[in-house]
Scaffold this active site. Structure first.
Site, short mmCIF file in Angstrom:
data_model
loop_
_atom_site.label_atom_id
_atom_site.label_comp_id
_atom_site.label_asym_id
_atom_site.label_seq_id
_atom_site.Cartn_x
_atom_site.Cartn_y
_atom_site.Cartn_z
N PRO A 151 -49.43 40.76 -0.28
CA PRO A 151 -48.33 41.77 -0.41
C PRO A 151 -48.00 42.21 1.27
O PRO A 151 -48.43 41.89 2.20
CB PRO A 151 -49.56 43.21 -0.41
N CYS A 152 -46.34 42.15 1.32
CA CYS A 152 -45.84 42.35 1.76
C CYS A 152 -45.45 43.85 2.20
O CYS A 152 -44.38 44.35 3.21
CB CYS A 152 -44.29 41.29 2.15
#
Length: 495
Positions: A151-152
């Site tokens: 997840p960024c």
């Protein structure tokens, strides 16, 4: 003409909150059952109810591959999304045995298009042994590639950037732990540009006093430096850069950090481009929006809509124009208070140009500050155009409602970038040293490769480049509470 107890396409569209054309698309693909009477489609209330219910059902984990012998090149995919990166690898002959994804709509996309691939959910629920078993691998089977885009949001320059304080940052560390335990020959990690400057810990602006100065853990670059040091300590050679996908045949300007790690301890060369912006280095010019959408009119045009008050501005803009091409009085009217804020505000009121790549696709093309309009039609880009611009196959089925489909495709890694990664890995496997053209600029930014970036980051952090060793952080499910003066991730060797 109508039949009692049956619903028209218009009725169904109103109940689902989508366009009538999208309902017809559901009927053509048999996702919604109906019957055609003359030129009119009719849908039974029972069929509509079944469709609505099925949209809310999340595919269960299936912890075993469903087809025969193992392929020659075996890959495991984590944080798989709609499988954009995986599809790129598949084109080079690297086959995904297992996916891991928690989003229910992405899971439906995976289960629909790749029903024979093992599908896992929360990465915290599975050990390395569980993962091997689900993929149909024995303890001695070698894993060729592990890919993942953790997840960024924890590292995005558009978010709060809490880094490893964020639970999603902790998932990043969990992924690194799993990777080192599974020991693939190669590992590929993809993330947003913000990872290059993300600190280990972030202090919100509201908590900074007038005399605040960033401590070690709050200086830029600490998060990625910890990640690559951990990988190197596990025996992996690591190379990375910030790549614009347009340089790899993608009809879209989209920049992403890609790390490629090799178990033999050597670094892979940077990716070899296939295109360039101005036909330099003997390469063909970037692919354009026009090329991407050629012939797309036969596939339908399912899209969300702009509000009428925004459309009146779009009707004054031509292909490739945005809010700055409006008269000044209308610029102020259209942007309101945002007109007086800083930054270029290039996401407002933008029409795509025909003869250049699309802008970076976002998760919703009709939001006020990130809207993306068709070059000449007064509408946002359709989901069919989104798929073309991200290089998904036209027949790739997406789970969820239209808004969920936009989000999946907007978050994906373009297939062309995944294909370039696959080619680099295959070349290294074969012992070929295939280098990009000297001096090729991969993105708008300089010094984003692992050598120049690390030299600059260590200087910022006050670290000597020759006497650093990583100290392992044990990831936790809950948010890590970090006190900047106490959190020391890099230590000097004792003298």
């Amino acid at each position: 003409m109508s039949i009692p107890n049956f619903l028209s396409v218009k009725n169904v569209a109103e109940q689902l909150g989508v366009s009538q054309q999208y309902v017809r698309s559901l009927l053509r693909s048999c996702q919604l059952e109906g019957q055609q009477v003359g030129k009119q489609w009719l849908v039974s209330p029972t069929s509509l109810e079944s469709y609505v219910n099925s949209e809310g059902v999340e595919p269960k984990d299936h912890v075993a591959r469903r087809t025969g012998p193992l392929p020659k090149l075996k890959a495991l995919s984590f944080f798989s999304g709609a499988m954009g990166l995986d599809l790129g690898l598949e084109k080079t002959g690297i086959h995904v045995l297992l996916t891991c994804e928690v989003d229910k709509h992405c899971r439906k996309t995976i289960a629909t298009n790749r029903p024979d691939v093992a599908l896992l959910g929360d990465v915290w629920q599975y050990s390395a042994q569980d993962i091997r078993q689900a993929a149909g691998l024995s303890d001695t089977d070698d894993i060729d590639v592990i890919v993942g885009g953790p997840p960024c949001q924890a590292f995005s320059t558009a978010g709060s950037r809490r880094g490893f304080q964020d639970v999603r940052g902790n998932v990043f560390l969990k992924f690194i732990d799993l990777l080192l335990e599974l020991k693939p020959k190669y590992a590929v990690i993809e993330n947003v540009r913000g990872l290059l400057s993300a600190p280990l810990a972030h202090r919100p602006h509201a908590e900074r006093g007038e005399e605040w100065a960033p401590g070690f853990e709050e200086k830029p670059g600490g998060a990625l430096l910890h990640i690559i040091q951990t990988l190197r300590a596990g025996g992996y050679g690591v190379s990375f850069n910030l790549y614009n996908a347009a340089n790899f045949g993608v009809p879209q300007s989209r920049e992403r950090v890609v790390l490629i790690c090799s178990r033999d301890g050597n670094k892979l060369p940077h990716l070899k481009p296939t295109h360039s912006q101005n036909e330099t280095f003997g390469l063909p010019k970037w692919k354009t929006f026009r090329e991407a959408v050629e012939g797309i009119e036969t596939l339908g045009c399912d899209h969300v809509n702009f509000p009428e008050d925004r459309l009146r501005y779009y009707r004054l803009l031509g292909p490739g124009q945005y809010w700055k091409h409006l008269p000044e009085n209308l610029q102020k009217e259209a942007l309101g208070k945002s007109y007086y804020s800083g930054g270029g505000k290039t996401g407002f009121l933008r029409r795509m140009g025909w003869d250049k790549p699309a802008c970076t696709l976002v998760t919703s093309p009709n939001m006020p500050a990130t809207d993306i309009c068709h070059p000449v039609e007064d509408r946002p880009l359709s989901i069919q155009e989104y798929k073309r611009l991200q290089m998904f196959p036209d027949d790739w089925q997406l789970g969820g409602k239209l808004v969920d489909q936009y989000r999946q495709v907007g978050n994906a890694v373009p297939g062309g970038l995944g294909e370039a990664v696959g080619r680099a890995i295959l070349a290294h496997m074969a012992g070929h040293d295939i280098q990009p053209p000297p001096g090729f600029q991969f993105s708008r930014y300089r010094d984003t490769d692992e050598v120049s970036w690390e030299a600059a980051t260590r200087k910022i952090l006050g670290l000597d480049p020759v006497d650093i060793k990583p100290t392992k952080i044990k990831p936790k499910v809950k948010k890590i509470v970090v006190e900047a003066p106490q959190m020391q991730l890099f230590e000097k060797e004792p003298t």
